[in-house]
Scaffold this motif. Sequence first.
Motif, PDB file in Angstrom:
ATOM      1  N   ASP A 541       5.154 -15.174  10.665  1.00 35.63           N
ATOM      2  CA  ASP A 541       4.268 -15.294   9.739  1.00 35.63           C
ATOM      3  C   ASP A 541       4.608 -16.063   8.418  1.00 35.63           C
ATOM      4  N   VAL A 691       2.163   1.100   6.277  1.00 34.29           N
ATOM      5  CA  VAL A 691       3.312   0.144   5.976  1.00 34.29           C
ATOM      6  C   VAL A 691       2.872  -0.650   4.678  1.00 34.29           C
ATOM      7  N   ARG A 699       6.894  -2.566  -4.059  1.00 29.28           N
ATOM      8  CA  ARG A 699       6.758  -3.878  -4.828  1.00 29.28           C
ATOM      9  C   ARG A 699       6.455  -3.560  -6.133  1.00 29.28           C
TER      10      ARG A 699
ATOM     11  N   PHE B  51       5.366 -15.207  -1.318  1.00 29.08           N
ATOM     12  CA  PHE B  51       5.755 -14.368  -0.003  1.00 29.08           C
ATOM     13  C   PHE B  51       4.632 -13.326   0.178  1.00 29.08           C
ATOM     14  N   GLN B  52       4.395 -12.763  -0.931  1.00 29.35           N
ATOM     15  CA  GLN B  52       3.901 -11.630  -0.685  1.00 29.35           C
ATOM     16  C   GLN B  52       2.457 -11.827  -0.631  1.00 29.35           C
ATOM     17  N   ILE B  54       1.272 -13.749   1.400  1.00 31.10           N
ATOM     18  CA  ILE B  54       1.019 -13.802   3.126  1.00 31.10           C
ATOM     19  C   ILE B  54       0.352 -12.321   3.575  1.00 31.10           C
ATOM     20  N   GLU B  56      -0.083 -10.957   6.364  1.00 32.94           N
ATOM     21  CA  GLU B  56       0.429  -9.995   7.514  1.00 32.94           C
ATOM     22  C   GLU B  56       1.984  -9.443   6.939  1.00 32.94           C
ATOM     23  N   LEU B  57       2.393  -9.994   5.987  1.00 30.92           N
ATOM     24  CA  LEU B  57       3.425  -9.593   5.481  1.00 30.92           C
ATOM     25  C   LEU B  57       3.570  -8.246   5.015  1.00 30.92           C
ATOM     26  N   ALA B  58       2.164  -8.098   4.293  1.00 25.27           N
ATOM     27  CA  ALA B  58       1.978  -6.748   3.667  1.00 25.27           C
ATOM     28  C   ALA B  58       1.851  -5.605   4.706  1.00 25.27           C
ATOM     29  N   ILE B  59       1.739  -6.013   5.942  1.00 26.63           N
ATOM     30  CA  ILE B  59       1.549  -4.938   6.825  1.00 26.63           C
ATOM     31  C   ILE B  59       3.014  -4.717   7.553  1.00 26.63           C
ATOM     32  N   ASN B  60       3.961  -5.656   7.456  1.00 25.03           N
ATOM     33  CA  ASN B  60       5.199  -5.596   8.210  1.00 25.03           C
ATOM     34  C   ASN B  60       6.023  -4.551   7.534  1.00 25.03           C
ATOM     35  N   GLY B  63       8.616  -6.077   5.513  1.00 32.25           N
ATOM     36  CA  GLY B  63       8.262  -7.312   5.180  1.00 32.25           C
ATOM     37  C   GLY B  63       8.991  -7.532   3.898  1.00 32.25           C
TER      38      GLY B  63
END
Lengths: 967, 195
Positions: A541, A691, A699, B51-52, B54, B56-60, B63
């Motif tokens: 990603d 998640v 964060r 980065f944040q 992105i 898809e990364l939030a649901i990884n 991540g």
Amino acid sequence: MLPLGLMLLLLPAAPSAAATDLPGSGAPLRAELGASTPVPGSPSASALLLQPGAEYSPSGLALARSAEVLVSTGEEEEGQQHHNHGGGYRVVQWEWSYVQTPYIIAIWLLVASVAKILFHFSQRFTTVVPESCMLILLGLVLGGVVLIANKKQLYQLEPALFFLFLLPTIVGDAGYFMPARLFFDNLGAILLYAVVGTLWNAFCTGFCLYGVKLLGVIDERVQADLMDFLLFGALISAVDPVAVLAVFEEVHVNDMLFIIVFGESLLNDAVTVVLYKVYISFVEVGPGNVQTADYFKGVASFLIVSIGGTLVGLVFAVILGFITRFTKKVRIIEPLFVFLLVYLAYLTAELFSLSAILSMTFCGIGANKYVEANISQKSRTTVKYTMKTLASIAETIIFIFLGISAVDKSKWAWDTGLVSCTLIFIFIFRAVGVIGQTWILNRFRLVPLDKIDQVVMSYGGLRGAVAFALVVLLDGEQVRAKDYFVATTIVVIFFTVMFQGLTIKPLVKWLKVPRSTSRKPTINEEIHERAFDHILTAVEDIAGLQGYHHWRDKWEQFDKNYLSKLLLRKSVYRKSELWEAYQKINIRDAISVIDQGGNVLTSARLSLPSMASRTSFPEVTNVTNYLRENGSGVCLDLQVIDNVPGAKVEEDTETHHVLAGNLYKPRRRYQSHYSRHFMPVGEKERQDREVFQRNMRSRMETFKSTRHKRHKKERSQKKRRGSDTKEEGNDKPRRNVSWQDKDPVVVPIDSEEDKGEHSDPEKEEDVGITFVAHNTETPKQRPKSVPAGLDGCQSPSNQLPWKGGVGSLPPCVSVEATKIIPVDLQQAWNQSISSLESISSPPVPAEPVHPRVSALSRLGGPRPASYTPTGSSAGSTSSIAAHVAQGSVTFHFPEKEEEDEEGGGVSEQQQEMQPLMSSLRPPGPPPPPPASAFGSGRRRNPCVYLRSLVTVPPPGSEMYTRGPTQL
Amino acid sequence: MGSRASTLLREEEIEEIKKETGFSHSQITRLYSRFTSLDKGENGTLSREDFQRIPELAINPLGDRIINAFFPEGEDQVNFRGFMRTLAHFRPIEDNEKNKDPTASEPLNSRTNKLLFAFRLYDLDRDDKISRDELLQVLRMMVGVNISDEQLGSIADRTIQEADQNGDNSISFNEFIKVLEKVDVEQKMSIRFLH
């Protein structure tokens, strides 16, 4: 048994011997039967054969011929019996003609099965010699005996029998149990080898044989021109699924290599069928009359045959999935639907002369996920074992009959040139083709196929019964060299299956080809490989790559939104897909544990964890029942985990199971191995949500200023104090405070868990025990009895929220909530609540919301309450939003402001509520009207469910397990 | 975007990155354009926020840990060089790299470095050990809320017990390598960067 079987088999074929040996009237009859040449049977006879043949007797047609012979002479038999024994009543009658057809079929199956047993007597022998070789040898022997006795071969592998019964059983098994993830991961390679590779082999073999013929290496008697050789090349070039399966299953090469070779052998069917048909038509009209348009028709035909076959298969997969949705009341015939529809997919494709193998394969692959989810565990087992049994026996019969068919002088026309050239060519072109295609493929593959793989793939290009059946089907009038082709095909098959099959094992060993390991991954591997997958997904990603996984994701979405909705049972789709999947995995694990010598206690234990965690879904009766039924089991579960530290294996299994079930799946893993690939549809959503929330929360934690942290600390200290005093009134407003002082960052629910995790790990430790203890209580009584209800509501206020919440609420919550709120309202509820949360976004969101909402709910009775809060919570949402917008984050006196907002803003009810709220104001030291003031059971209940609703994630995720973490 | 990317990237820079990471020229320019598209601040570096963003990364599940892995210790920004250095861990190992002379420094995409990358995700405090707590944290990230803490705890215990050789109740990097020695790390920690 074997001698008896042999004797019976030989009965019709050995007239002279039988005449002397057999007593009674049977012998002369048999003599006659044997002498009479096989004639086409009467319609009734063949109908008799075909009717039962479909499901249980794959060899039906095999014996059709002999049976027909016997039936056609049945009348004479009757007459002779009369003659021999005279009139009158006979105590014992010889009714051979009545039972002979099924009898011979059964005997054949018996012989084949006993032969299998005998082969496996010698362990050392079977490790060296593949079973298929032995079966062919046995067939040769049997055929030889028949030939010697009869001077004529009565049995051979009939194409109709092969294509209609034997092949589908094998392909159906292969398709249905195809590891879908592996298959689609390598689909590119498989397609290339299947299409390009087969075309290459066919053309090169055909042309080169023709060239050799022109050079005079092949004898003049072989009357064949270019078209004949191309036809022969087409049918001899296709790698055979039956042979590949038989040989590779014993070799145990690694999964990737196996799936490429096997997938190729399945998918090349379309190419073979089209080439075969095109050439046959060309041969019929004569090569001179072939027009250019015909070539294009051939190409079009290929597309239609392959794509059409695939579509037919997928259509039947959808039908099958759809039907199994409704078999709940008739579980017993569930397996039948699977067999019938998969078989119908094959037959329908044959009907339209499409690629039947493709159709069946894709029907199996496509339907597997939905069928396995819909049908019961017992049906799954039935399907599995029946398919494997049928496939195994079909394979056995195919090889035996191949051997028998070879011993038939009438079909043989030997030409050394043709045979040797064919052998050399197919081997060379296979190797060249593999190397060339691999070179192209390796430019695109992440895992390149190295030289050893290529060697195995070249060497594993086995030809088999498909080629034989096709060559036997040739019309001797049109293809004058048919006999030569038949002989050559048989030699090629024997050479590849026997010689290559025999030597591939040592070769694989010698080349040190990575074998497939049945070793179960250790815990570490399990965990770390998951982590790897997550890492890779994230890196992809970040790097902005959209490849295979991108489309995979798209498919997942489509599947989730449409297909699963259509094809999965409602109960499975909405709720117990989780439950079913878990049960399935549990049971499989349990079975394997028992098979490996574990004890039953282990298996009982295995299935329980999921029961405990899965009982939570808002389907009232089930939840209640499960809680009731499994309460003690849950206890047992934890005790076992705690108290039985020994038995490493058991622990492994347990952990493996828990992990496999609960670890988040990275996108690429959603549809993995077929056994695990049933990914509950709601799961992804839930996972993403969880998640997402967790990430966002962490964060936010990172970004928080130190000031904030200080506040938090203070607050928690206060909370502790509050809990010490055990005054709920004090406690509640405090939590309101805590709610108000948050930064307006988007942090949805779930934060308690995180908090507990980071700041308070040791406290979390004992939570599970509490959880179990409460779980075991009978949940039904709770809501009714006032104290219990109070307890359920207030205990979290008494303690630290994360602790108390986890401990006491869940059973009460889940039961209550789901009971009171109608399903249609629930969704609206959840949405409004979650929006509320996402806006208010405190790390402790559930708590602050709940007193308010519960206060609201007190205004109305239980039933209207389920309605009004929807509106009012929306109202409060907006008020909170206003808060956020103004950035008015006051720390100590938020209550006032909130009241102002609400009073100015929203509903009458909220205004009414203000007194209550103000009485709960934090600074006000004595807490006059705590919840107990309102504590009638009837009023408590709305509180309970409202609270739970606050925590209820949107439909598709679980309430029970989430609830506790928040309250 | 592509043209802009290539103009902003100097040839010598590309050469250096090529040498360091093993990426091809076209891969570097492609990834540079990705880099600039992520770089909303347009200052040539990426921050965590970049980065944040992105989605898809939030649901990884991992991540944020992975984002952190892009940043050198104590820094909040990563330049293109560092970005590429991290990505290089996931480059598949090519045949001609296997037989490189052993004296050369180990490439970023070696098995050890791939494993080290994964190891660092666990090892938050950088003491070269995965403690039980660190393992539990990652497990909790990767696992749904359906697993109780006992279960998770016993999994962690079991995991450490299995890997731990010197009895310090934590997993050192060597033990980490050892326990994964049968895993095809080269393949499972590689993605295909387009040419």
